[in-house]
Design a protein around this motif. Structure first.
Motif, PDB file in Angstrom:
ATOM      1  N   HIS A  75      -2.116   0.265  -1.518  1.00  0.00           N
ATOM      2  CA  HIS A  75      -1.853   0.924  -2.313  1.00  0.00           C
ATOM      3  C   HIS A  75      -2.095   2.770  -2.632  1.00  0.00           C
ATOM      4  O   HIS A  75      -2.986   3.180  -3.014  1.00  0.00           O
ATOM      5  CB  HIS A  75      -1.144   1.093  -4.214  1.00  0.00           C
ATOM      6  CG  HIS A  75       0.107   1.507  -4.816  1.00  0.00           C
ATOM      7  ND1 HIS A  75       1.356   1.176  -4.466  1.00  0.00           N
ATOM      8  CD2 HIS A  75      -0.195   2.919  -5.256  1.00  0.00           C
ATOM      9  CE1 HIS A  75       2.122   2.562  -5.267  1.00  0.00           C
ATOM     10  NE2 HIS A  75       1.115   2.916  -5.632  1.00  0.00           N
ATOM     11  N   GLY A  76      -0.916   3.425  -2.272  1.00  0.00           N
ATOM     12  CA  GLY A  76      -1.745   4.998  -1.935  1.00  0.00           C
ATOM     13  C   GLY A  76      -2.316   5.183  -0.965  1.00  0.00           C
ATOM     14  O   GLY A  76      -2.543   6.582  -0.266  1.00  0.00           O
ATOM     15  N   LYS A  77      -3.059   4.536   0.458  1.00  0.00           N
ATOM     16  CA  LYS A  77      -3.643   4.847   0.772  1.00  0.00           C
ATOM     17  C   LYS A  77      -2.728   4.954   2.282  1.00  0.00           C
ATOM     18  O   LYS A  77      -1.095   4.226   2.273  1.00  0.00           O
ATOM     19  CB  LYS A  77      -4.192   3.907   1.762  1.00  0.00           C
ATOM     20  CG  LYS A  77      -5.591   3.409   0.861  1.00  0.00           C
ATOM     21  CD  LYS A  77      -6.654   4.357   0.136  1.00  0.00           C
ATOM     22  CE  LYS A  77      -8.144   4.306  -0.485  1.00  0.00           C
ATOM     23  NZ  LYS A  77      -7.076   3.511  -1.595  1.00  0.00           N
ATOM     24  N   THR A  78      -3.077   6.028   3.469  1.00  0.00           N
ATOM     25  CA  THR A  78      -2.623   6.341   4.953  1.00  0.00           C
ATOM     26  C   THR A  78      -3.084   5.416   6.148  1.00  0.00           C
ATOM     27  O   THR A  78      -3.946   5.381   6.326  1.00  0.00           O
ATOM     28  CB  THR A  78      -3.470   7.716   4.441  1.00  0.00           C
ATOM     29  OG1 THR A  78      -2.621   8.882   3.785  1.00  0.00           O
ATOM     30  CG2 THR A  78      -2.278   7.993   5.878  1.00  0.00           C
ATOM     31  N   ILE A  79      -2.005   4.460   6.369  1.00  0.00           N
ATOM     32  CA  ILE A  79      -2.323   4.142   7.484  1.00  0.00           C
ATOM     33  C   ILE A  79      -1.607   4.650   8.920  1.00  0.00           C
ATOM     34  O   ILE A  79      -0.303   5.566   8.263  1.00  0.00           O
ATOM     35  CB  ILE A  79      -1.670   2.613   6.999  1.00  0.00           C
ATOM     36  CG1 ILE A  79      -2.092   1.794   8.277  1.00  0.00           C
ATOM     37  CG2 ILE A  79      -0.289   2.404   6.876  1.00  0.00           C
ATOM     38  CD1 ILE A  79      -1.792   0.168   7.942  1.00  0.00           C
ATOM     39  N   GLY A  80      -2.089   5.181   9.466  1.00  0.00           N
ATOM     40  CA  GLY A  80      -1.916   4.669  10.826  1.00  0.00           C
ATOM     41  C   GLY A  80      -1.376   3.693  11.774  1.00  0.00           C
ATOM     42  O   GLY A  80      -2.388   3.475  12.484  1.00  0.00           O
ATOM     43  N   VAL A  81       0.103   3.875  11.869  1.00  0.00           N
ATOM     44  CA  VAL A  81       0.394   2.800  12.825  1.00  0.00           C
ATOM     45  C   VAL A  81       1.239   3.458  14.234  1.00  0.00           C
ATOM     46  O   VAL A  81       1.325   3.684  14.886  1.00  0.00           O
ATOM     47  CB  VAL A  81       1.539   1.859  12.371  1.00  0.00           C
ATOM     48  CG1 VAL A  81       2.685   0.572  13.139  1.00  0.00           C
ATOM     49  CG2 VAL A  81       1.264   1.630  11.158  1.00  0.00           C
ATOM     50  N   VAL A  82       0.115   2.658  15.755  1.00  0.00           N
ATOM     51  CA  VAL A  82       0.329   2.870  16.976  1.00  0.00           C
ATOM     52  C   VAL A  82       0.549   2.081  17.758  1.00  0.00           C
ATOM     53  O   VAL A  82       0.458   1.362  17.474  1.00  0.00           O
ATOM     54  CB  VAL A  82      -1.288   3.459  17.602  1.00  0.00           C
ATOM     55  CG1 VAL A  82      -1.373   3.765  18.854  1.00  0.00           C
ATOM     56  CG2 VAL A  82      -2.498   4.268  16.751  1.00  0.00           C
ATOM     57  N   GLY A  83       2.170   2.522  17.971  1.00  0.00           N
ATOM     58  CA  GLY A  83       2.982   1.580  17.914  1.00  0.00           C
ATOM     59  C   GLY A  83       4.056   1.577  17.350  1.00  0.00           C
ATOM     60  O   GLY A  83       3.939   0.389  17.205  1.00  0.00           O
ATOM     61  N   THR A  84       5.492   2.060  17.857  1.00  0.00           N
ATOM     62  CA  THR A  84       6.682   1.373  16.397  1.00  0.00           C
ATOM     63  C   THR A  84       7.302   0.297  17.719  1.00  0.00           C
ATOM     64  O   THR A  84       9.249   0.715  17.553  1.00  0.00           O
ATOM     65  CB  THR A  84       6.832   3.578  16.261  1.00  0.00           C
ATOM     66  OG1 THR A  84       7.588   3.500  17.418  1.00  0.00           O
ATOM     67  CG2 THR A  84       5.954   3.929  15.380  1.00  0.00           C
ATOM     68  N   GLY A  85       7.339   0.241  18.220  1.00  0.00           N
ATOM     69  CA  GLY A  85       8.217  -1.388  19.246  1.00  0.00           C
ATOM     70  C   GLY A  85       8.578  -2.071  18.127  1.00  0.00           C
ATOM     71  O   GLY A  85       8.306  -2.141  16.555  1.00  0.00           O
TER      72      GLY A  85
END
Length: 341
Positions: free
Chosen positions: A143-153
């Motif tokens: 909770h509250g952390k930043t997650i980077g998602v590579v690819g939004t298919g």
């Protein structure tokens, strides 16, 4: 009756293909061996070959299949970077299963993240040995952390929804951003700089090969967590290992590995692995490796069999195959109602 040579067979494959093949005019011969230059001759006399992601489908294999009468290569997976498409063009049609279950892969990615962050895999081993100490098992809140998602298919979108449910801030990178997706897009470099966690959900292409390398790792936050459930070669393995040893990378959870072809899906418990990098990664206490099992749910296996058999039916009946691909598909505009060739 269409004869199918089915390579790299596992028990869970047979369950669903046997169950669903009764609704199709097919006869399947199952081979346990992988499809490669040594085994391609087994497909002689078959019109269709069904292969998997870790089979080696080179020009020599394509030529052998074609000379033996094969005219359709049905990949029961989404990935296809193991195929020489140029060698197959105008000879053998190729189909795949682009979306068997985005939920299966996205949920496994979150399971890996939770396990590696909260040390549940270590806790399981400890308690089976009646060790109930909590020392060394401290994790952190998602909770509250930043997650980077590579690819939004499709898979990336499902994973983003899951992350939002945990109260995480989501950044996304995709060369083709979805304007309808409620997410903050940024450059890949910015994603590396800002993310506490990075999860890969993109295909393997010339552009994404070794996307995670020494340069991109250097941009990342100290103690970043890396999740990969997409393709092994998105990550430069030696750079990852060095990042873990230097403590730049706080943890990594991998369902794929770039040199997995001769290891994953097989029982290697009585052999010594030749891959020193993989052995060292597995030995690290902050690395969790599963053997390319993110797809392995009942729903996904059912969809894989159903889609593959449907593509074979379309091929045999002369219809357009919805999931056909060729080496020109990245640049051409498919004509509706026509095959690739």
């Amino acid at each position: 009756m269409t004869r199918i040579a089915f390579f790299d067979t596992k028990p869970y494959d047979k369950v669903w293909f046997d169950q669903l093949s009764g609704d199709h005019t097919v006869q399947i011969t199952y081979f346990e061996s992988k499809l490669n230059e040594r085994t391609a001759a087994l497909a002689k006399g078959y019109e269709v070959v069904c292969a998997f992601v870790n089979d080696t489908i080179t020009k020599a294999v394509i030529d052998e299949l074609y000379d033996g009468g094969v005219r359709l290569l049905a990949m029961r997976c989404a990935g296809y970077n193991n195929i020489d498409f140029k060698a197959a063009f105008a000879k053998i049609h190729i189909v795949r299963v682009p979306a068997y279950s985005p939920y299966a892969v996205a949920e496994h990615a979150m399971a890996l993240l939770l396990s590696v962050v909260r040390q549940t895999h270590h806790s399981y081993v400890r308690t089976r040995e009646f060790n109930f100490s909590l020392n060394g098992l401290v994790g952190f809140d998602l909770h509250g952390k930043t997650i980077g998602v590579v690819g939004t298919g499709k898979i990336g979108k499902v994973f983003i929804d899951i992350c939002k449910g945990f109260g995480m801030k989501v950044l996304a990178y995709d060369p083709y951003p979805d304007p309808n997706l409620s997410v903050t897009y940024c450059t890949f470099e910015e994603l590396c700089r800002q993310s506490d966690i990075i999860s890969l959900h993109c295909p393997l292409t010339e552009q994404t090969f070794h996307l995670i390398n020494r340069t991109s790792i250097a941009l990342m936050k100290d103690q970043v967590v890396l999740i990969n459930t997409s393709r092994g070669a998105l990550v430069e393995s030696q750079a990852l290992l060095d990042g873990i040893k230097s403590k730049k990378i706080g943890a990594a959870a991998l369902d794929v590995y770039e040199e997995e072809a001769e290891v994953f899906y097989e029982d290697r418990s009585t052999t010594i692995l030749d891959d020193d990098v993989l052995m060292l990664l597995i030995s690290m206490p902050n690395v969790l490796v599963t053997s390319h099992q993110a797809f392995l749910t009942k729903e996904a296996l059912h969809n894989i069999a159903q889609t593959t058999l449907g593509s074979i039916d379309s091929f045999v009946s002369g219809q357009v195959m919805e999931h056909e691909i060729c080496y020109q598909c990245d640049t051409c505009k498919k004509v509706i109602g026509q095959r690739c060739f």
